[in-house]
Write a protein that holds these residues in place. Structure first.
Motif, PDB file in Angstrom:
ATOM      1  N   VAL A 134     -73.761 -50.925 -45.064  1.00 17.94           N
ATOM      2  CA  VAL A 134     -75.014 -50.463 -44.459  1.00 17.94           C
ATOM      3  C   VAL A 134     -75.887 -51.659 -44.070  1.00 17.94           C
ATOM      4  CG1 VAL A 134     -77.143 -49.175 -44.873  1.00 17.94           C
ATOM      5  CG2 VAL A 134     -74.956 -48.256 -45.674  1.00 17.94           C
ATOM      6  N   ALA A 135     -75.899 -52.683 -44.932  1.00 17.82           N
ATOM      7  CA  ALA A 135     -76.674 -53.894 -44.640  1.00 17.82           C
ATOM      8  C   ALA A 135     -76.183 -54.594 -43.383  1.00 17.82           C
ATOM      9  CB  ALA A 135     -76.607 -54.856 -45.828  1.00 17.82           C
ATOM     10  N   ALA A 136     -74.929 -54.354 -43.012  1.00 15.15           N
ATOM     11  CA  ALA A 136     -74.373 -54.972 -41.803  1.00 15.15           C
ATOM     12  C   ALA A 136     -75.131 -54.565 -40.556  1.00 15.15           C
ATOM     13  CB  ALA A 136     -72.892 -54.597 -41.657  1.00 15.15           C
ATOM     14  N   ILE A 137     -75.856 -53.449 -40.605  1.00 14.48           N
ATOM     15  CA  ILE A 137     -76.658 -53.012 -39.453  1.00 14.48           C
ATOM     16  C   ILE A 137     -77.651 -54.098 -39.053  1.00 14.48           C
ATOM     17  CG2 ILE A 137     -78.377 -51.320 -38.682  1.00 14.48           C
ATOM     18  CD1 ILE A 137     -77.014 -49.287 -40.516  1.00 14.48           C
ATOM     19  N   GLY A 138     -78.221 -54.769 -40.047  1.00 15.08           N
ATOM     20  CA  GLY A 138     -79.215 -55.803 -39.752  1.00 15.08           C
ATOM     21  C   GLY A 138     -78.661 -57.059 -39.139  1.00 15.08           C
ATOM     22  N   PHE A 139     -77.333 -57.251 -39.215  1.00 13.68           N
ATOM     23  CA  PHE A 139     -76.741 -58.483 -38.688  1.00 13.68           C
ATOM     24  C   PHE A 139     -76.312 -58.374 -37.233  1.00 13.68           C
ATOM     25  CE2 PHE A 139     -75.957 -59.000 -43.294  1.00 13.68           C
ATOM     26  CZ  PHE A 139     -76.487 -60.262 -43.474  1.00 13.68           C
ATOM     27  N   ILE A 140     -76.257 -57.163 -36.688  1.00 14.33           N
ATOM     28  CA  ILE A 140     -75.674 -57.009 -35.356  1.00 14.33           C
ATOM     29  C   ILE A 140     -76.408 -57.776 -34.258  1.00 14.33           C
ATOM     30  CG2 ILE A 140     -76.867 -54.823 -34.855  1.00 14.33           C
ATOM     31  CD1 ILE A 140     -74.334 -53.988 -33.336  1.00 14.33           C
ATOM     32  N   PRO A 141     -77.755 -57.881 -34.276  1.00 18.86           N
ATOM     33  CA  PRO A 141     -78.391 -58.664 -33.207  1.00 18.86           C
ATOM     34  C   PRO A 141     -78.073 -60.156 -33.288  1.00 18.86           C
ATOM     35  CG  PRO A 141     -79.968 -57.183 -34.267  1.00 18.86           C
ATOM     36  CD  PRO A 141     -78.753 -57.248 -35.139  1.00 18.86           C
TER      37      PRO A 141
END
Length: 255
Positions: A134-141
């Motif tokens: 779920v934390a991976a969402i923050g890394f996409i940009p």
């Protein structure tokens, strides 16, 4: 004009063909995963797909919109318009940078909790793996390789650790790698992409070898004694996030 028409047709045809193949694989692959790897692997991959859907929402199409907006000013060499578009995009990504800092802290906390669990009980709780995904969402940009970098990274992390596990079982006739370690590297690949998970893998190997060599020299462990890997992975991931993330991108570009 005819050449442009042909290109448009080819683009449309390739897009339709891609969608047809994608739909066909969506029916075929789950069955293959279930038959060959079991429901656990299929569940992990399904979770990754769901998380990536949310990642695309977070990115909000800003990268694609920026690319489209730059076509005309770049062709006309309108530097003022180019600067305006880049400035607006930069402002958005600065705001996203705040999210990145929060996500890095959350990731460090999750890795710390997983390290403690691995040290005490030799397990990696699935709840922490899911939270890391779920934390991976923050890394996409921050994926310099594009929005699909996380998917390729998850596949790379899963494949690398699965291969090592298979080779270890063949060589030592026992499980040399736990399923939790494989799932953890899959989640890390989702967070950092192929380049990131490769750096973490190399760092983890180096840190693990260095520490175990030190312990063997001091005669604190035996040669075939099993050790938890998550603490080494956690240290390596933290080093990558804080120090090597941008540096690795620059090295990649230079190569």
């Amino acid at each position: 004009m005819a050449t442009k028409d042909n290109r448009i047709k080819y683009n449309l045809l390739s897009g339709v063909l891609y969608q047809v193949v994608l739909i066909a694989l969506s029916f075929l692959l789950p069955r293959l995963y279930l038959e060959n790897f079991g429901s656990e692997v299929n569940g992990v991959l399904s979770t990754i797909k769901q998380i990536f859907a949310y990642m695309v929402l977070l990115e909000s199409g800003i990268g694609l919109a920026t690319t489209q907006a730059l076509y005309k000013p770049v062709a006309e060499k309108n530097h003022n318009k180019i600067s305006s578009v880049i400035s607006a995009t930069h402002s958005y990504y600065v705001k996203v940078g705040v999210i990145y800092a929060i996500i890095v802290l959350a990731t460090c906390w999750l890795l710390l909790e997983m390290s403690i669990a691995d040290l005490k009980y030799m397990i990696v709780p699935d709840q922490f793996i899911i939270l890391l995904m779920v934390a991976a969402i923050g890394f996409i940009p921050h994926h310099q390789d594009g929005p699909m970098a996380g998917i390729w990274g998850a596949m790379a992390g899963f494949s690398i650790m699965l291969l090592i596990g298979i080779l270890g079982k063949i060589m030592y006739r026992s499980d040399s790698l736990g399923g939790g370690d494989i799932k953890l590297f899959t989640a890390l690949g989702l967070c950092f992409g192929v380049r990131g998970v490769m750096w973490i893998f190399v760092l983890s190997t180096f840190v693990t070898a260095l520490h175990l060599a030190f312990l063997m020299i001091k005669k604190r462990i035996k040669l075939k004694e099993k050790r938890p890997l998550v603490p080494y992975i956690a240290v390596s991931t933290t080093i990558y996030m804080v120090i090597l993330n941008q540096m690795s991108y620059n090295i990649w570009i230079d190569l």
